[in-house]
Scaffold this active site. Structure first.
Site, PDB file in Angstrom:
ATOM      1  N   CYS A 115      -2.797  12.424 -35.415  1.00 35.23           N
ATOM      2  CA  CYS A 115      -1.696  12.919 -36.199  1.00 35.23           C
ATOM      3  C   CYS A 115      -0.816  12.021 -36.749  1.00 35.23           C
ATOM      4  O   CYS A 115      -0.105  12.456 -37.758  1.00 35.23           O
ATOM      5  CB  CYS A 115      -0.852  13.628 -35.226  1.00 35.23           C
ATOM      6  N   HIS A 262       4.841  16.207 -39.164  1.00 32.31           N
ATOM      7  CA  HIS A 262       3.335  16.714 -38.944  1.00 32.31           C
ATOM      8  C   HIS A 262       3.573  18.162 -38.481  1.00 32.31           C
ATOM      9  O   HIS A 262       4.335  18.609 -37.793  1.00 32.31           O
ATOM     10  CB  HIS A 262       2.915  15.818 -37.578  1.00 32.31           C
ATOM     11  N   ASN A 292      -3.216  22.979 -37.255  1.00 31.58           N
ATOM     12  CA  ASN A 292      -2.680  21.637 -37.374  1.00 31.58           C
ATOM     13  C   ASN A 292      -4.053  20.986 -37.871  1.00 31.58           C
ATOM     14  O   ASN A 292      -5.190  20.699 -37.299  1.00 31.58           O
ATOM     15  CB  ASN A 292      -2.654  21.111 -35.770  1.00 31.58           C
TER      16      ASN A 292
HETATM   17  N1  ACO Z   1      -3.801  32.230 -25.917  1.00 31.51           N
HETATM   18  C1  ACO Z   1      -3.195  32.862 -24.862  1.00 31.51           C
HETATM   19  N2  ACO Z   1      -2.675  32.206 -23.902  1.00 31.51           N
HETATM   20  C2  ACO Z   1      -2.800  30.989 -23.907  1.00 31.51           C
HETATM   21  C3  ACO Z   1      -3.519  30.250 -24.900  1.00 31.51           C
HETATM   22  C4  ACO Z   1      -3.810  30.801 -26.073  1.00 31.51           C
HETATM   23  N3  ACO Z   1      -4.419  30.195 -27.106  1.00 31.51           N
HETATM   24  N4  ACO Z   1      -3.261  28.661 -24.628  1.00 31.51           N
HETATM   25  C5  ACO Z   1      -2.633  28.686 -23.477  1.00 31.51           C
HETATM   26  N5  ACO Z   1      -2.435  30.132 -22.962  1.00 31.51           N
HETATM   27  C6  ACO Z   1      -1.857  30.463 -21.676  1.00 31.51           C
HETATM   28  C7  ACO Z   1      -1.852  29.262 -20.794  1.00 31.51           C
HETATM   29  O1  ACO Z   1      -3.298  29.387 -20.010  1.00 31.51           O
HETATM   30  C8  ACO Z   1      -0.812  29.478 -19.755  1.00 31.51           C
HETATM   31  O2  ACO Z   1      -1.092  30.509 -18.871  1.00 31.51           O
HETATM   32  P1  ACO Z   1      -0.326  30.702 -17.284  1.00 31.51           P
HETATM   33  O3  ACO Z   1       1.201  30.725 -17.504  1.00 31.51           O
HETATM   34  O4  ACO Z   1      -1.148  32.149 -17.106  1.00 31.51           O
HETATM   35  O5  ACO Z   1      -0.900  29.442 -16.634  1.00 31.51           O
HETATM   36  C9  ACO Z   1       0.281  30.217 -20.838  1.00 31.51           C
HETATM   37  O6  ACO Z   1      -0.612  30.491 -22.039  1.00 31.51           O
HETATM   38  C10 ACO Z   1       1.304  29.012 -21.240  1.00 31.51           C
HETATM   39  O7  ACO Z   1       0.600  27.762 -21.440  1.00 31.51           O
HETATM   40  P2  ACO Z   1       1.260  26.425 -21.866  1.00 31.51           P
HETATM   41  O8  ACO Z   1       0.263  25.497 -22.271  1.00 31.51           O
HETATM   42  O9  ACO Z   1       2.434  26.269 -20.992  1.00 31.51           O
HETATM   43  O10 ACO Z   1       2.014  26.915 -23.338  1.00 31.51           O
HETATM   44  P3  ACO Z   1       2.869  26.313 -24.369  1.00 31.51           P
HETATM   45  O11 ACO Z   1       4.060  27.220 -24.600  1.00 31.51           O
HETATM   46  O12 ACO Z   1       3.176  24.970 -23.839  1.00 31.51           O
HETATM   47  O13 ACO Z   1       1.960  26.205 -25.664  1.00 31.51           O
HETATM   48  C11 ACO Z   1       0.997  24.508 -26.974  1.00 31.51           C
HETATM   49  C12 ACO Z   1       0.821  25.541 -25.705  1.00 31.51           C
HETATM   50  C13 ACO Z   1       0.805  25.694 -28.278  1.00 31.51           C
HETATM   51  C14 ACO Z   1      -0.540  23.868 -26.873  1.00 31.51           C
HETATM   52  C15 ACO Z   1       2.030  23.787 -26.626  1.00 31.51           C
HETATM   53  O14 ACO Z   1       2.236  23.105 -25.539  1.00 31.51           O
HETATM   54  C16 ACO Z   1       2.047  22.583 -27.966  1.00 31.51           C
HETATM   55  O15 ACO Z   1       1.952  22.898 -29.070  1.00 31.51           O
HETATM   56  N6  ACO Z   1       2.231  21.185 -27.556  1.00 31.51           N
HETATM   57  C17 ACO Z   1       2.088  20.221 -28.343  1.00 31.51           C
HETATM   58  C18 ACO Z   1       0.882  19.830 -29.218  1.00 31.51           C
HETATM   59  C19 ACO Z   1       1.066  18.818 -29.968  1.00 31.51           C
HETATM   60  O16 ACO Z   1       1.821  18.535 -30.620  1.00 31.51           O
HETATM   61  N7  ACO Z   1      -0.301  18.031 -30.003  1.00 31.51           N
HETATM   62  C20 ACO Z   1      -0.321  16.627 -30.694  1.00 31.51           C
HETATM   63  C21 ACO Z   1      -0.756  16.733 -31.985  1.00 31.51           C
HETATM   64  S1  ACO Z   1      -2.565  17.145 -32.155  1.00 31.51           S
HETATM   65  C22 ACO Z   1      -2.989  15.507 -32.273  1.00 31.51           C
HETATM   66  O17 ACO Z   1      -2.671  14.482 -32.056  1.00 31.51           O
HETATM   67  C23 ACO Z   1      -4.539  15.529 -32.412  1.00 31.51           C
END
Ligand code: ACO
Length: 337
Positions: A115, A262, A292
């Site tokens: 990223c 980003h 993304n």
């Molecule tokens: N649909 C439905 N439910 C989901 C999904 C989905 N696609 N994905 C995860 N869940 C569920 C999980 O299983 C979890 O369920 P549980 O509570 O029963 O265990 C619940 O949703 C919450 O999961 P979290 O991972 O805590 O959700 P969060 O609010 O953190 O959102 C996300 C997840 C969107 C991935 C977020 O953490 C995020 O954006 N993180 C940063 C991503 C990022 O910036 N990455 C770097 C750039 S990418 C790169 O460098 C290549």
């Protein structure tokens, strides 16, 4: 003194749109969850019919940027290609892109900073320009994520956020004493967090890069992410690195006309904006359309910001900022001449 000036930008996304609703056909997710947690409404993915590599998307984006700059491919004296999803293990996508542009000796460098690829790429281009090694540089970020994602419920946290796409800028060396172009960059990496976002296989650290009898759905073939850890890191480090780059440039928050961050998660960028106490309209978003696109994300957003007139007047200052796999993070400031 030589300054790095953007002369043209371009982008390309494969035509096929995958909505959040479409994803529910093969994994347990929902439009509501994806919109609320990420801000994404849809993304573009290649299809079986138009399957291609990141270098092919990059070629289209590069052609648009070259047109905007009024340059021919053979005007280029350096190519920088940022991707985490190279067409093949080697050679690098920069060579494939150069081949597509019918170039046969222009130097091409691949960078693997995910990223943050655009930020590392722009800083690298700037160093080549300032040292006199290059004067017309093509910087491209391109990703084909969709062919390597775990499209079962197991991979839903990662798969819903990634989109395919490419974007490019043409950067020219201009001799001027004015404080314009790429003004300052601050780049960081911390490999202690390498495991929070990675795709493990194929792996040269194994005795056999592709182990025998590995089931095709082994999770190590797919990207895995500790989303909450990265989210918290991003919300903390993006403001910090912004203050760092502003200090380097001798500028203040009030000097920024637009933040082009980003596009990983809209909530991350909103929190980033709130922390900096910037008005909402100073943060550019287009994640709802593309998801993304990793190395392509900042130049794609920049291209749209320029094309829609959000930025680009003489004297406008744009802040780029990103955090992603590595972990790598950084920020840079660009002033339009
Ligand atoms: N649909 C439905 N439910 C989901 C999904 C989905 N696609 N994905 C995860 N869940 C569920 C999980 O299983 C979890 O369920 P549980 O509570 O029963 O265990 C619940 O949703 C919450 O999961 P979290 O991972 O805590 O959700 P969060 O609010 O953190 O959102 C996300 C997840 C969107 C991935 C977020 O953490 C995020 O954006 N993180 C940063 C991503 C990022 O910036 N990455 C770097 C750039 S990418 C790169 O460098 C290549």
């Amino acid at each position: 003194m030589k300054k790095s000036i953007i002369r043209g930008s371009g982008f390309f996304v494969p035509p096929h749109i995958v909505t959040n609703q479409d994803l529910t056909e093969f994994m347990d997710t929902s439009d509501e969850w994806i919109r609320q947690r990420t801000g994404i409404h849809q993304r573009h993915w290649i299809t079986k019919e138009d399957a291609c590599g990141a270098s092919d998307l990059a070629t289209q984006a590069a052609r648009m940027a070259l047109d905007k700059a009024g340059w021919q491919p053979n005007d280029l004296d350096f190519i920088i290609f940022a991707t985490l999803s190279p067409d093949i293990m080697f050679p690098g996508g920069g060579c494939l892109l150069a081949r597509n542009l019918e170039l046969d000796s222009t130097p091409a460098l691949d960078i693997r900073q995910q990223c943050t690829g655009f930020l590392y790429g722009f800083a690298t281009a700037d160093s080549y320009i300032k040292s006199g090694l290059a004067s017309k540089v093509l910087l491209v970020g391109a990703e084909v994520h969709s062919s390597g994602l775990d499209k079962s419920t197991r991979g839903r946290d990662v798969t819903v956020i990634f989109g395919d796409g490419a974007a490019a800028i043409c950067i020219e060396a201009v001799d001027t004493d004015e404080n314009v172009g790429l003004i300052a960059s601050a780049l960081h990496a911390d490999g202690h967090f390498a495991d929070t976002l990675k795709t493990e296989l194929p792996a040269s650290n194994l005795f056999k890069r592709l182990p025998d009898d590995l089931p095709i759905d082994d999770p190590r073939y797919y990207p895995v992410m500790d989303g909450p850890v990265i989210f918290k890191k991003a919300v903390r480090m993006l403001p910090k690195v912004t203050m760092e780059v502003l200090e380097k440039a001798g500028m203040n928050l009030s000097d920024i006309d637009l933040v082009v961050p980003h596009q990983a998660n809209k909530r991350i960028n909103q929190a980033f904006g709130q922390f900096l106490k910037l008005p909402e309209d100073k943060i550019f978003h287009n994640i709802e359309k593309y998801g993304n696109t990793t190395a392509a994300s900042i130049p794609l957003a920049l291209h749209e910001a320029i094309e829609t007139g959000r930025i680009g007047n003489s004297g406008d200052v744009v802040l780029f900022a990103a955090l992603g796999a590595g972990l790598t993070w950084g920020a840079s400031l660009y002033k339009f001449p």
